[in-house]
Design a protein around this motif. Sequence first.
Motif, PDB file in Angstrom:
ATOM      1  N   SER A  78     -19.629  32.095  29.819  1.00  0.00           N
ATOM      2  CA  SER A  78     -19.616  33.392  30.458  1.00  0.00           C
ATOM      3  C   SER A  78     -18.395  32.972  31.513  1.00  0.00           C
ATOM      4  O   SER A  78     -18.272  31.949  32.093  1.00  0.00           O
ATOM      5  CB  SER A  78     -20.844  33.467  31.111  1.00  0.00           C
ATOM      6  N   ALA A  79     -17.644  34.226  31.823  1.00  0.00           N
ATOM      7  CA  ALA A  79     -16.857  34.307  32.859  1.00  0.00           C
ATOM      8  C   ALA A  79     -17.299  33.927  34.083  1.00  0.00           C
ATOM      9  O   ALA A  79     -18.393  34.117  34.556  1.00  0.00           O
ATOM     10  CB  ALA A  79     -16.266  35.599  32.983  1.00  0.00           C
ATOM     11  N   GLY A  80     -16.488  32.884  34.783  1.00  0.00           N
ATOM     12  CA  GLY A  80     -16.960  32.624  36.170  1.00  0.00           C
ATOM     13  C   GLY A  80     -17.602  30.988  36.073  1.00  0.00           C
ATOM     14  O   GLY A  80     -17.431  30.329  37.027  1.00  0.00           O
ATOM     15  N   TYR A  81     -17.802  30.498  34.709  1.00  0.00           N
ATOM     16  CA  TYR A  81     -18.465  29.243  34.590  1.00  0.00           C
ATOM     17  C   TYR A  81     -17.379  28.199  35.118  1.00  0.00           C
ATOM     18  O   TYR A  81     -16.139  28.484  34.613  1.00  0.00           O
ATOM     19  CB  TYR A  81     -18.864  28.895  33.081  1.00  0.00           C
TER      20      TYR A  81
ATOM     21  N   GLN B  94     -20.128  30.806  39.790  1.00  0.00           N
ATOM     22  CA  GLN B  94     -20.937  32.154  39.928  1.00  0.00           C
ATOM     23  C   GLN B  94     -20.744  32.585  38.190  1.00  0.00           C
ATOM     24  O   GLN B  94     -19.594  33.131  37.867  1.00  0.00           O
ATOM     25  CB  GLN B  94     -20.599  33.211  40.774  1.00  0.00           C
ATOM     26  N   LEU B  95     -21.634  33.044  37.619  1.00  0.00           N
ATOM     27  CA  LEU B  95     -21.498  33.719  36.189  1.00  0.00           C
ATOM     28  C   LEU B  95     -21.375  35.314  36.324  1.00  0.00           C
ATOM     29  O   LEU B  95     -22.092  35.588  37.184  1.00  0.00           O
ATOM     30  CB  LEU B  95     -22.563  33.114  35.277  1.00  0.00           C
ATOM     31  N   ARG B  96     -20.754  35.676  35.266  1.00  0.00           N
ATOM     32  CA  ARG B  96     -20.518  37.186  35.316  1.00  0.00           C
ATOM     33  C   ARG B  96     -20.941  37.707  34.067  1.00  0.00           C
ATOM     34  O   ARG B  96     -20.404  37.357  32.956  1.00  0.00           O
ATOM     35  CB  ARG B  96     -19.067  37.536  35.492  1.00  0.00           C
TER      36      ARG B  96
ATOM     37  N   GLN C 229     -22.662  39.244  25.316  1.00  0.00           N
ATOM     38  CA  GLN C 229     -23.435  39.596  26.458  1.00  0.00           C
ATOM     39  C   GLN C 229     -24.969  39.027  26.361  1.00  0.00           C
ATOM     40  O   GLN C 229     -25.464  39.303  25.208  1.00  0.00           O
ATOM     41  CB  GLN C 229     -23.344  41.025  26.700  1.00  0.00           C
ATOM     42  N   GLY C 230     -25.560  38.569  27.250  1.00  0.00           N
ATOM     43  CA  GLY C 230     -26.571  38.202  27.356  1.00  0.00           C
ATOM     44  C   GLY C 230     -27.224  36.718  27.208  1.00  0.00           C
ATOM     45  O   GLY C 230     -28.105  36.129  27.053  1.00  0.00           O
ATOM     46  N   ARG C 231     -25.943  35.971  27.077  1.00  0.00           N
ATOM     47  CA  ARG C 231     -25.971  34.488  27.170  1.00  0.00           C
ATOM     48  C   ARG C 231     -25.901  33.733  28.246  1.00  0.00           C
ATOM     49  O   ARG C 231     -25.436  32.594  28.619  1.00  0.00           O
ATOM     50  CB  ARG C 231     -24.926  34.037  26.086  1.00  0.00           C
ATOM     51  N   GLU C 232     -26.549  34.445  29.408  1.00  0.00           N
ATOM     52  CA  GLU C 232     -25.965  33.938  30.675  1.00  0.00           C
ATOM     53  C   GLU C 232     -27.071  32.792  31.091  1.00  0.00           C
ATOM     54  O   GLU C 232     -26.862  32.302  32.018  1.00  0.00           O
ATOM     55  CB  GLU C 232     -26.299  35.212  31.792  1.00  0.00           C
ATOM     56  N   ALA C 233     -28.234  32.443  30.273  1.00  0.00           N
ATOM     57  CA  ALA C 233     -29.203  31.744  30.840  1.00  0.00           C
ATOM     58  C   ALA C 233     -28.511  30.259  31.433  1.00  0.00           C
ATOM     59  O   ALA C 233     -28.873  29.986  32.163  1.00  0.00           O
ATOM     60  CB  ALA C 233     -30.290  31.544  29.779  1.00  0.00           C
TER      61      ALA C 233
END
Length: 386
Positions: free
Chosen positions: A338-341, A344-346, A356-360
């Motif tokens: 995810s962007a920001g890794y 802070q993840l976006r 989208q939705g793989r932010e865990a």
Amino acid sequence: MSVSEKVDILLLGSGGREHATLARLAESPRAGRLWVSPGNGGMLKIAEKADVDQGSPVDVASFAREHNIGLVVIGPEAPLVEGVADAVHAAGIPVFGPVAAAAQMEGSKKFAKQVMARAGVPTAAYRSFTSEQECADYVTRTAGPLVIKADGLAAGKGVIVAKTTEEALAGVHACFNDFGDAGSTVMVEETLAGPECSMLALTDGKTLVPLATSQDHKRALDGDKGPNTGGMGVYSPVPFLTQAEHDVMVDVERRVVAQLATNGIEYKGCLYGGFMLTEEGPKVLEFNARFGDPETQVVLPRMKGDLLDVFLKIDAGELDQAELAWEDDCAVSVVLTSAGYPGQLREGQGHLGHRQGREARGRDRVSCRHRHRCRRRHRDQRWPRA
């Protein structure tokens, strides 16, 4: 236990490393009922979800007893440091993963440095501090690029490679303030130069068997311009590693296991050494007390043999009877984030087609295997890294 008896397995963890491990364990003809905690979507297509707190020694041991588990496999480092393996072992259940005292090889960088010093292992010179001001004063007085490390577990993010004094001071502040107890002690190391190489080795406290070599890439962004992460990609084997360098790395890991035994600590499980191939020879960057992530995703697919049988032999102290070999091919794993890794993840702003939705956890992995020779990386390339 009969060699034909089915073995029910509980695997702790939820990442790509644990998924790769579970897939290999499931291939064993002796694999019985498979459980995971907490698992992920892909793992839950192979195994059942166990209602247990993976970080609780009492919960894991109780679940293992109640469900007649024949092997507990601990993937992440935090449960190891918390003593989950100790509790499972005390319950009389086979376990893959070192006890808490041995897991301090990863749980405390200062402890690992002290063991390396006693074992005569080549590593970066360092100093440790418990005062932010004293650490900052030392950094200000010290010339040259430095590596700043939080002493405890920081999910692969508590390492700052600082080229300038300003970057080093920012790293000192971050380690003392952003990582909780992991940053109560902070290490300042000299910067080593050279290509990196990861060596994962299995040991039962007496015998040590190296696995296939791999090279992971820690920095985010193209050209290694981003911050350190838990790993952005990896391949196996490492084509430029010489036999002499390989032998030194294996000897280093054997000496560490022997030194721990001298100290009254039996190390059983995977000892993962991160090495820098310097002009003076391989030097240790760090040790981890478990399979590497993402290294596992490229090492285990190349392995020949029954991983379940190997794990049981490690627990029984019979690793010298295990059979391991390697496919003559290559494996590559690419990390999608995810962007920001790793900050802070976006959500919904992934890289490389990240959905989208793989932010865990902020990243996902895609692995592939190729029957071709890896592209050679020139030995004159140098990357300063912690």
